[in-house]
Design a protein around this motif. Structure first.
Motif, short mmCIF file in Angstrom:
data_model
loop_
_atom_site.label_atom_id
_atom_site.label_comp_id
_atom_site.label_asym_id
_atom_site.label_seq_id
_atom_site.Cartn_x
_atom_site.Cartn_y
_atom_site.Cartn_z
N LEU A 212 64.30 59.66 137.41
CA LEU A 212 64.98 60.26 136.26
C LEU A 212 66.42 59.76 136.16
O LEU A 212 66.94 59.58 135.05
CB LEU A 212 64.94 61.79 136.37
CG LEU A 212 63.54 62.41 136.40
CD1 LEU A 212 63.64 63.93 136.41
CD2 LEU A 212 62.69 61.94 135.23
N ASN A 213 67.05 59.54 137.29
CA ASN A 213 68.43 59.02 137.27
C ASN A 213 68.49 57.62 136.69
O ASN A 213 69.50 57.24 136.07
CB ASN A 213 69.01 59.03 138.68
CG ASN A 213 69.42 60.42 139.13
OD1 ASN A 213 69.69 61.29 138.30
ND2 ASN A 213 69.45 60.64 140.44
N ILE A 214 67.44 56.84 136.88
CA ILE A 214 67.41 55.48 136.30
C ILE A 214 67.51 55.56 134.78
O ILE A 214 68.28 54.82 134.16
CB ILE A 214 66.13 54.74 136.73
CG1 ILE A 214 66.19 54.41 138.22
CG2 ILE A 214 65.95 53.46 135.90
CD1 ILE A 214 64.90 53.82 138.76
N PHE A 215 66.75 56.46 134.17
CA PHE A 215 66.82 56.60 132.72
C PHE A 215 68.23 57.01 132.29
O PHE A 215 68.75 56.51 131.29
CB PHE A 215 65.79 57.64 132.24
CG PHE A 215 64.37 57.19 132.38
CD1 PHE A 215 63.93 56.03 131.76
CD2 PHE A 215 63.47 57.93 133.13
CE1 PHE A 215 62.60 55.61 131.89
CE2 PHE A 215 62.15 57.52 133.26
CZ PHE A 215 61.72 56.36 132.64
N GLU A 217 71.07 56.43 133.87
CA GLU A 217 72.00 55.31 134.09
C GLU A 217 71.90 54.26 132.99
O GLU A 217 72.90 53.60 132.66
CB GLU A 217 71.72 54.68 135.45
CG GLU A 217 72.07 55.58 136.63
CD GLU A 217 71.45 55.10 137.92
OE1 GLU A 217 70.73 54.06 137.88
OE2 GLU A 217 71.65 55.75 138.96
N GLU A 218 70.72 54.10 132.42
CA GLU A 218 70.51 53.10 131.37
C GLU A 218 70.66 53.69 129.96
O GLU A 218 70.30 53.05 128.98
CB GLU A 218 69.13 52.46 131.51
CG GLU A 218 68.96 51.65 132.79
CD GLU A 218 69.93 50.49 132.90
OE1 GLU A 218 70.33 49.95 131.83
OE2 GLU A 218 70.31 50.12 134.02
N ASN A 219 71.17 54.92 129.89
CA ASN A 219 71.44 55.57 128.61
C ASN A 219 70.15 55.79 127.80
O ASN A 219 70.12 55.66 126.58
CB ASN A 219 72.44 54.77 127.78
CG ASN A 219 73.11 55.60 126.70
OD1 ASN A 219 73.30 56.81 126.87
ND2 ASN A 219 73.46 54.98 125.59
N ILE A 220 69.08 56.14 128.51
CA ILE A 220 67.80 56.44 127.88
C ILE A 220 67.63 57.96 127.83
O ILE A 220 67.74 58.64 128.86
CB ILE A 220 66.63 55.82 128.68
CG1 ILE A 220 66.82 54.30 128.82
CG2 ILE A 220 65.30 56.13 128.01
CD1 ILE A 220 66.87 53.56 127.51
N ASN A 221 67.38 58.48 126.65
CA ASN A 221 67.22 59.92 126.50
C ASN A 221 65.83 60.35 126.94
O ASN A 221 64.82 59.80 126.48
CB ASN A 221 67.44 60.33 125.04
CG ASN A 221 67.30 61.82 124.84
OD1 ASN A 221 67.81 62.61 125.64
ND2 ASN A 221 66.64 62.23 123.77
N LEU A 222 65.78 61.33 127.83
CA LEU A 222 64.52 61.89 128.28
C LEU A 222 64.26 63.15 127.45
O LEU A 222 64.85 64.19 127.67
CB LEU A 222 64.60 62.23 129.77
CG LEU A 222 63.34 62.70 130.46
CD1 LEU A 222 62.32 61.58 130.54
CD2 LEU A 222 63.66 63.22 131.86
N TYR A 251 66.10 50.01 127.58
CA TYR A 251 64.78 50.58 127.86
C TYR A 251 63.99 49.66 128.78
O TYR A 251 63.39 50.11 129.77
CB TYR A 251 64.05 50.81 126.54
CG TYR A 251 62.56 50.99 126.63
CD1 TYR A 251 62.02 52.14 127.21
CD2 TYR A 251 61.68 50.03 126.13
CE1 TYR A 251 60.63 52.32 127.28
CE2 TYR A 251 60.31 50.20 126.20
CZ TYR A 251 59.79 51.34 126.77
OH TYR A 251 58.43 51.51 126.84
N GLU A 252 63.97 48.37 128.49
CA GLU A 252 63.22 47.42 129.31
C GLU A 252 63.80 47.33 130.72
O GLU A 252 63.06 47.21 131.70
CB GLU A 252 63.20 46.06 128.63
CG GLU A 252 62.37 46.05 127.34
CD GLU A 252 62.43 44.73 126.62
OE1 GLU A 252 63.31 43.90 126.95
OE2 GLU A 252 61.59 44.51 125.72
N THR A 253 65.12 47.40 130.82
CA THR A 253 65.76 47.39 132.14
C THR A 253 65.37 48.63 132.94
O THR A 253 65.07 48.55 134.14
CB THR A 253 67.29 47.33 131.99
OG1 THR A 253 67.65 46.13 131.31
CG2 THR A 253 67.97 47.35 133.36
#
Length: 277
Positions: A212-215, A217-222, A251-253
C-alpha cells in the motif's frame, strides 16, 4: 447488431438501468436469475457483456460477486455509479390503506428501514428481484400488495407510485462493474485512469503495508480495498484494490514495484472511472 448485455433480474431492474447508463438504451438485455448465471452467459457467449453490482453505499460490498470475478477471470471495462431511488408501486386505483404486503429484493428492503418503522402494519416479503415484484403485481392484479422498485418498473408495468423516494438515505448509490470476455476486441478502453487489482501477500508483519505504501509513494489513489479469505487456507487472504491515477507512468511504476511483493497478482481490468452523480 445490438450489443447483448446480461443482467441479474428482469427488464426495468436496477441492473438494466445501469446497463442503459453505460451503453445507452439501444441494447438487447439478457435476463438472468442470478449473478452466477450472468457470468455463465458471458462465458458461453450468450451475451457480449455483463453488468454486475459490486457494492452499495448502505449495504456494503457484495462479497459473493468478488468470488465470481476471481473464478471467471473476466475483464472489467467500466463502472457505473447509479443513484438508487426506491418507490412504492401499486396497481392504479389502489389506496395505501388497502395495502397489506410489500415485496422487494432484500437489499432494497434494508434500504427502507425508516419507512417500515413508520408503518409496522405492513408485512414484508423478500423476493429475488425488484422489477419482478412489480411485474407480478401487474400480471396477477394484486390489490393488497405493493412493490419497492424504480421508476423504470413503474413505467414498464403501468403501475402508480404511491410513495416516492422511500429509501432511508437519499445519497444511496450502487456501484456496478461492466465485464467483458478478455478476447473481445471491441472492449478496448482508451485512456484508462482506474484499475481493479487482486493479489495475496505473505503472512509477515508489514507485508500488506509495504504494498500500500508503494501506491502512496507513486501518487496513486487507493479508492477501495476489500479482503476475502483464501478458501481452505488459514490466515491467508485475497486483497482486491481499486486504484486511480493521473499519470500512467506512475501507475506502471507502482505495478512494477508491487509485483516484487505480491503473490498471485491479477490485473482484473483498466477502465475509465465513473464519477458519482
Amino acid at each position: 447488431m445490438k450489443k447483448k448485455v446480461a443482467i441479474q433480474g428482469i427488464r426495468a431492474s436496477f441492473h438494466e438501468q445501469a446497463a442503459f447508463s453505460f451503453f445507452g438504451e439501444d441494447i438487447q438485455t439478457v435476463e438472468c436469475n442470478s449473478f452466477r448465471e450472468t457470468c455463465e452467459a458471458l462465458k458461453n457467449k450468450q451475451c457480449d457483456y455483463t453488468v454486475m453490482a459490486i457494492e452499495n453505499s448502505i449495504a456494503g460490498s457484495i462479497l459473493p460477486n468478488y468470488a465470481l470475478l476471481r473464478d471467471f477471470h473476466f475483464t472489467i471495462i467500466g463502472e457505473v455509479y447509479l443513484p438508487i431511488q426506491l418507490h412504492l408501486l401499486a396497481l392504479p386505483g389502489v389506496k395505501f390503506e388497502d395495502v397489506k404486503y410489500v415485496e422487494s429484493h432484500p437489499i432494497a428492503i434494508r434500504q427502507c428501514d425508516d419507512f417500515f418503522d413508520a408503518y409496522p402494519q405492513l408485512q414484508v416479503r423478500e423476493r429475488n428481484d425488484t422489477a419482478a415484484c412489480a411485474k407480478r403485481i401487474r400480471e396477477e392484479q394484486l390489490t393488497d400488495t405493493v412493490a419497492i422498485a424504480n421508476i423504470l418498473a413503474a413505467k414498464l408495468y403501468d403501475l402508480e407510485i404511491l410513495e416516492r423516494r422511500i429509501e432511508s438515505n437519499k445519497k444511496n448509490f450502487t456501484r456496478f462493474l461492466v465485464l467483458s470476455d478478455p478476447g473481445n476486441a471491441e472492449a478496448i478502453v482508451e485512456n484508462p485512469d482506474k484499475a481493479s487489482l487482486s493479489f495475496q501477500v505473505g503472512n509477515e508483519i508489514g507485508s500488506l503495508a509495504r504494498i500500500l505504501n508503494i501506491f502512496s509513494e507513486e501518487n496513486i489513489n487507493l479508492s477501495k480495498i476489500q479482503s476475502m479469505p483464501v478458501l481452505g487456507k488459514r490466515n491467508e487472504y485475497n486483497f482486491y484494490v481499486d486504484v486511480e491515477w493521473q499519470e500512467r507512468r506512475q501507475y506502471e511504476t507502482a505495478l512494477h514495484k508491487v509485483l516484487r511483493y505480491a503473490v498471485n497478482f491479477t490485473n482484473m481490468g483498466e477502465y475509465r472511472k465513473n464519477e458519482e452523480a
